[in-house]
Design an enzyme around this catalytic site. Sequence first.
Site, PDB file in Angstrom:
ATOM      1  N   PHE A  66       0.813  -1.159   0.104  1.00 19.49           N
ATOM      2  CA  PHE A  66      -0.100   0.153   0.014  1.00 19.49           C
ATOM      3  C   PHE A  66       0.974   1.031  -0.109  1.00 19.49           C
ATOM      4  CE2 PHE A  66      -4.442   0.124   1.531  1.00 19.49           C
ATOM      5  CZ  PHE A  66      -4.869  -0.480   0.513  1.00 19.49           C
ATOM      6  N   GLN A  95      -8.336  14.264   3.996  1.00 21.41           N
ATOM      7  CA  GLN A  95      -7.690  13.519   2.853  1.00 21.41           C
ATOM      8  C   GLN A  95      -8.420  13.131   1.714  1.00 21.41           C
ATOM      9  OE1 GLN A  95      -6.702   9.027   3.359  1.00 21.41           O
ATOM     10  NE2 GLN A  95      -4.580  10.079   3.332  1.00 21.41           N
ATOM     11  N   HIS A 131      -8.900  11.162  -1.765  1.00 26.34           N
ATOM     12  CA  HIS A 131      -8.215   9.936  -2.262  1.00 26.34           C
ATOM     13  C   HIS A 131      -8.250   9.983  -3.871  1.00 26.34           C
ATOM     14  CE1 HIS A 131      -7.972   5.680  -3.221  1.00 26.34           C
ATOM     15  NE2 HIS A 131      -8.040   5.489  -2.343  1.00 26.34           N
ATOM     16  N   LEU A 180     -15.447   4.679  -4.108  1.00 35.12           N
ATOM     17  CA  LEU A 180     -13.963   4.353  -4.015  1.00 35.12           C
ATOM     18  C   LEU A 180     -13.467   3.364  -4.865  1.00 35.12           C
ATOM     19  CD1 LEU A 180     -11.414   5.126  -2.262  1.00 35.12           C
ATOM     20  CD2 LEU A 180     -11.784   3.097  -0.862  1.00 35.12           C
ATOM     21  N   GLU A 228      -7.036   1.842  -3.027  1.00 30.12           N
ATOM     22  CA  GLU A 228      -5.648   1.715  -3.382  1.00 30.12           C
ATOM     23  C   GLU A 228      -5.284   0.532  -3.916  1.00 30.12           C
ATOM     24  OE1 GLU A 228      -3.982   4.525  -0.590  1.00 30.12           O
ATOM     25  OE2 GLU A 228      -1.777   3.394  -0.736  1.00 30.12           O
ATOM     26  N   ARG A 242      -1.112   9.068  -0.775  1.00 34.62           N
ATOM     27  CA  ARG A 242      -2.319   9.508  -1.337  1.00 34.62           C
ATOM     28  C   ARG A 242      -2.269  10.887  -1.662  1.00 34.62           C
ATOM     29  NH1 ARG A 242      -6.627   6.182   2.312  1.00 34.62           N
ATOM     30  NH2 ARG A 242      -6.138   4.209   1.141  1.00 34.62           N
ATOM     31  N   HIS A 263     -12.004  11.919   1.252  1.00 37.16           N
ATOM     32  CA  HIS A 263     -12.040  10.590   1.403  1.00 37.16           C
ATOM     33  C   HIS A 263     -11.894  10.401   3.152  1.00 37.16           C
ATOM     34  CE1 HIS A 263     -11.672   6.246   1.319  1.00 37.16           C
ATOM     35  NE2 HIS A 263     -10.304   6.077   1.859  1.00 37.16           N
ATOM     36  N   ARG A 299      -2.939  10.328   6.253  1.00 37.90           N
ATOM     37  CA  ARG A 299      -3.232   8.949   6.794  1.00 37.90           C
ATOM     38  C   ARG A 299      -2.545   7.991   5.657  1.00 37.90           C
ATOM     39  NH1 ARG A 299      -7.059   5.038   5.566  1.00 37.90           N
ATOM     40  NH2 ARG A 299      -8.456   6.324   4.278  1.00 37.90           N
TER      41      ARG A 299
HETATM   42  C1  LIG Z   1     -14.867   3.923   0.729  1.00 34.42           C
HETATM   43  C2  LIG Z   1     -13.925   3.834   1.810  1.00 34.42           C
HETATM   44  C3  LIG Z   1     -12.920   2.785   1.819  1.00 34.42           C
HETATM   45  C4  LIG Z   1     -12.198   2.772   2.911  1.00 34.42           C
HETATM   46  N1  LIG Z   1     -11.234   1.859   2.880  1.00 34.42           N
HETATM   47  C5  LIG Z   1     -10.343   1.662   3.898  1.00 34.42           C
HETATM   48  C6  LIG Z   1      -9.309   0.703   4.008  1.00 34.42           C
HETATM   49  O1  LIG Z   1      -9.078   0.068   2.913  1.00 34.42           O
HETATM   50  N2  LIG Z   1      -8.204   0.738   4.714  1.00 34.42           N
HETATM   51  C7  LIG Z   1      -8.333   1.764   5.671  1.00 34.42           C
HETATM   52  O2  LIG Z   1      -7.675   1.391   6.778  1.00 34.42           O
HETATM   53  N3  LIG Z   1      -9.366   2.595   5.912  1.00 34.42           N
HETATM   54  C8  LIG Z   1     -10.333   2.504   5.085  1.00 34.42           C
HETATM   55  N4  LIG Z   1     -11.057   3.670   5.079  1.00 34.42           N
HETATM   56  C9  LIG Z   1     -11.403   4.605   6.106  1.00 34.42           C
HETATM   57  C10 LIG Z   1     -11.941   3.774   7.403  1.00 34.42           C
HETATM   58  O3  LIG Z   1     -13.201   2.832   6.583  1.00 34.42           O
HETATM   59  C11 LIG Z   1     -12.878   4.425   8.239  1.00 34.42           C
HETATM   60  O4  LIG Z   1     -12.065   5.299   8.701  1.00 34.42           O
HETATM   61  C12 LIG Z   1     -13.411   3.649   9.601  1.00 34.42           C
HETATM   62  O5  LIG Z   1     -14.085   2.527   9.013  1.00 34.42           O
HETATM   63  C13 LIG Z   1     -14.267   4.482  10.353  1.00 34.42           C
HETATM   64  O6  LIG Z   1     -14.831   3.580  11.194  1.00 34.42           O
HETATM   65  P1  LIG Z   1     -15.338   4.407  12.597  1.00 34.42           P
HETATM   66  O7  LIG Z   1     -15.841   2.857  13.528  1.00 34.42           O
HETATM   67  O8  LIG Z   1     -14.565   5.314  13.127  1.00 34.42           O
HETATM   68  O9  LIG Z   1     -16.693   4.965  12.025  1.00 34.42           O
HETATM   69  P2  LIG Z   1     -18.006   4.611  11.308  1.00 34.42           P
HETATM   70  O10 LIG Z   1     -17.785   3.013  10.807  1.00 34.42           O
HETATM   71  O11 LIG Z   1     -18.147   5.626  10.038  1.00 34.42           O
HETATM   72  O12 LIG Z   1     -19.019   4.411  11.947  1.00 34.42           O
HETATM   73  C14 LIG Z   1     -19.935   5.531  12.643  1.00 34.42           C
HETATM   74  C15 LIG Z   1     -20.930   5.053  13.672  1.00 34.42           C
HETATM   75  O13 LIG Z   1     -21.557   6.067  14.229  1.00 34.42           O
HETATM   76  C16 LIG Z   1     -22.892   6.248  14.212  1.00 34.42           C
HETATM   77  N5  LIG Z   1     -23.273   7.763  14.374  1.00 34.42           N
HETATM   78  C17 LIG Z   1     -22.614   8.707  13.630  1.00 34.42           C
HETATM   79  N6  LIG Z   1     -23.395   9.773  14.339  1.00 34.42           N
HETATM   80  C18 LIG Z   1     -24.127   9.366  15.206  1.00 34.42           C
HETATM   81  C19 LIG Z   1     -24.915  10.291  16.153  1.00 34.42           C
HETATM   82  N7  LIG Z   1     -25.184  11.400  16.326  1.00 34.42           N
HETATM   83  N8  LIG Z   1     -25.675   9.475  16.961  1.00 34.42           N
HETATM   84  C20 LIG Z   1     -25.713   7.914  16.818  1.00 34.42           C
HETATM   85  N9  LIG Z   1     -24.917   7.235  16.034  1.00 34.42           N
HETATM   86  C21 LIG Z   1     -24.193   7.923  15.238  1.00 34.42           C
HETATM   87  C22 LIG Z   1     -23.114   5.741  13.006  1.00 34.42           C
HETATM   88  O14 LIG Z   1     -24.439   5.154  12.751  1.00 34.42           O
HETATM   89  C23 LIG Z   1     -22.126   4.527  12.517  1.00 34.42           C
HETATM   90  O15 LIG Z   1     -22.631   3.516  13.349  1.00 34.42           O
HETATM   91  C24 LIG Z   1     -12.054   3.668   3.909  1.00 34.42           C
HETATM   92  C25 LIG Z   1     -13.130   4.772   3.941  1.00 34.42           C
HETATM   93  C26 LIG Z   1     -13.888   4.786   2.877  1.00 34.42           C
HETATM   94  C27 LIG Z   1     -14.683   5.990   2.825  1.00 34.42           C
END
Ligand SMILES: Cc1cc2nc3c(=O)[nH]c(=O)nc-3n(C[C@H](O)[C@H](O)[C@H](O)COP(=O)(O)OP(=O)(O)OC[C@H]3O[C@@H](n4cnc5c(N)ncnc54)[C@H](O)[C@@H]3O)c2cc1C
Lengths: 575, 239
Positions: free
Chosen positions: A118, A238, A240, A250, A253, A286, A351, A386
């Site tokens: 990566f 960031q 992408h 997306l 990568e 990126r 992203h 990142r």
């Molecule tokens: C398309 C895409 C591909 C990616 N691919 C990669 C990858 O290959 N490798 C990598 O390391 N990272 C990747 N990332 C980044 C990574 O996926 C995210 O940073 C990570 O999944 C975030 O997880 P999280 O648990 O912090 O939040 P999230 O999975 O976004 O979860 C947020 C949660 O909070 C809840 N929520 C939000 N606000 C409220 C509120 N006010 N009240 C109640 N609930 C709320 C939502 O319902 C949800 O359940 C990618 C990101 C994208 C956009």
Amino acid sequence: MQYHDVVVVGGGLAGLRAALEVNMHNLRVAILSKVYPIRSHSVAAQGGINAPLGNHPRGAHDSWERHAFDTVKGSDYLADQDAAVRMAKDAAERIIEMEHWGCPFSRTPNGKIAQRPFGGAGFPRTCFAADKTGHMLIHTLFEQIVKYEQAAERGELKIYNEWLVTSLVIEGGVCRGVIALELATGKLEAFKADAVLFATGGCGRLYTNSTNAMINTGMGMAVPFWAGIPLKDMEFIQFHPTTLYGSNILMTEGCRGEGGYLTNKRNERFLANYPDSRKGMEVAPRDIVSRNITTEILEGRAFENAYVNLDLRHLGEERIAARLPAIREICRKFLGIDPVHEPIPVQPGQHYTMGGIDVNSDGASPAKGFYAAGEASCVSVHGANRLGGNSLLETIVFGKIAGEHMSNYVFGKTDLGAGDKTLEDALAQEEKKLKALMNSDGGENPSNLKEEMQRMMTDKVGIFRTKESLSDAQRKIRELRDRYKKVRLRYTGGPYNYDLASTIELKGSIDVAETVIVGALAREESRGSQFRRDFPARNDEKFLQHTLAYFTPEGPRLDYKDVTLGYWEPKERKY
Amino acid sequence: MADLTFKIFRFDPANDAGPRFDTYTVPAFKKGLTVLESLYYIQDKLDGSLAFRASCREGICGSCAMHINGKYRLACETQVADLKSDSITIRPLGHLKVLRDLVVDMEPFFAKYKYIKPFLMPGDDAPPDRERPQTEGQHSKMIPSIDCILCACCHSSCTVTATDPEYLGPAALLWADRFVLDSRDNALKERLRLVDQLHGIWRCHTIFSCQEVCPKDLDPTGAIADLKRKAIRHRFLGR
Ligand SMILES: Cc1cc2nc3c(=O)[nH]c(=O)nc-3n(C[C@H](O)[C@H](O)[C@H](O)COP(=O)(O)OP(=O)(O)OC[C@H]3O[C@@H](n4cnc5c(N)ncnc54)[C@H](O)[C@@H]3O)c2cc1C
Ligand code: SF4
Ligand code: FES
């Protein structure tokens, strides 16, 4: 009022991992999420998750030290080095744990977890499950949640599906709980807890062109911000390099990790023409690739002045089918093309949010009992940029750490049970605000405001920034903040009132957008993802520090704090 | 391209005597316009009261399953152009209670999924510092079922689920098979106990509608057949 020892807001990877940890400590934990946990944005992650397992033939000499160093260098030296070290040290253990819980990682020929190269990493370090890593990880964690929801041997674990948290209650520097809106009924409820963790994900939908789920509004960052918790380093957004032209879905990568090429309309692999991407080419970091694509677009070497090609054809059908099946499916479904035979039109898009709720490497915020983890937080392992595969890792490493720390905090807490009155007052106040919003009779359609905000952020607070563009943005966001006072709901019923929910969230988006703008305007340097045309150099003397934005009704107030160094001296970031 | 006519199922159980269809006109404002984008257009510009679920807008989270022009599909990955009609009729998922408009009660669906114990039961201790080995061949056996996004399209399209509310349904059974197929799992007996019953695998009439609608091209029918074979073998051979 609902009582739990710990409330976790957010059912993505970070929230689920934290809740599991709290449950392992035998405390009563509730997960509040505005969508069913598996609908969280985490499910969309494609490419993979980093850990120096050394399973790749070229990764034998990988180590946590190298991983931590790559992370710090990738961050353009803005990451807190102790946090990066902590993440890299825990990485292997967390990945192995996920495997033991059943995560169907792709495998090497000798049966180990497969790894791929990566951007910005010295070794092939990214573990993956085809190009559906997020889907596999979140289902695995959710499965464990289901297991312990059913099991009697641990403390209660409860999920509140489809609850939107609208405010965080802090009393004299101590967290007491949250107020949330039940989407199914439209009723507000107070949740009392000795510790609260926000794992609410990123704020990609501040922008039009974003890879993020529609639910990533930034509301989860706004709630603690309103309660006095600072947001850190919000200017670092960031972009992408490779998102599908048109929908900005997306294209992982992993496409480039597997050997895909980027070409312009002259059919050149143009990354060779830029000093900062000449060596890494398609797997350069990126921020660099995004800028170079944008330059191609701005200088007229892109197709339709909007996109370049991501060419996978030379990888062959077999490899594409095995390693990038989701990419192929998305191309077929959304564009009607097959990447085995045709190149994919791509453009950079918003992203990831490096910044977020200010927490230390235990996940603890300045307020006692309030924690954050995952993309909503800023532990500061990503600094100004990142590396791919590090954010999924961050969610489970710091989700666990925060869960553990919270549990210890609750066990040591002396004023258990205090705060009922404060929460009742907060609930009453929130009910009043909701009623006012329901009855507001101004002329503004909230969705128009949202659209204007997203367009403005994309145009003015994007990959290239200047004082002028950012000042324009600031004027515009203030205008939107004023106009928000006159929004009118189109529907005032109770159950599943998405007009109400999204209007509440819009207020959060606007206030969070302002922290991005104000932070970017004040940071007169270029570092990682922030590129200021008017200040193209990095300025360590003045800006080797974190931006802190504090809420005030007139707009964010900025402050700064030092970056934790101690392992590696900042030097020029060259690839 | 001509304007599009959307006929959308509307129902608020608290206030409406019965359901109705509302009609909206949406301009075909961009190439590749999806049904989900059209729904957002309606909600944003025409009628803020419309309720539907969505999140990822790229076919991976499973939120936006609904009945679109005669078939259960994901609104986000359905292009209006592919429907080959200017008139689009949308209803909520079937065999699940409507809570409002296109939002249905998913709890019974998830209860079935949870019933089959959807988590790895390895039955022994894992090697402490490393992964359980699994060959590429063993891994690829699971591939057809690990992609399920729990969207419930299959559940809604199944005629047995309609008549037997207790039938575990295609999705839950697919998940049971997913763990049976996992070389790391060691709970065949327990898993078969859960599905080898009146409202389990034997209720499946092999109508293939689940396989036909699955937006992930999975084969719940095949998974159920696999479980049936294993259940029979288990009964006669004890393994
Ligand atoms: C398309 C895409 C591909 C990616 N691919 C990669 C990858 O290959 N490798 C990598 O390391 N990272 C990747 N990332 C980044 C990574 O996926 C995210 O940073 C990570 O999944 C975030 O997880 P999280 O648990 O912090 O939040 P999230 O999975 O976004 O979860 C947020 C949660 O909070 C809840 N929520 C939000 N606000 C409220 C509120 N006010 N009240 C109640 N609930 C709320 C939502 O319902 C949800 O359940 C990618 C990101 C994208 C956009
Ligand atoms: S098997 Fe297919 S249709 Fe059924 S829930 Fe899973 S993804 Fe949806
Ligand atoms: S919005 Fe996620 S599957 Fe359609």
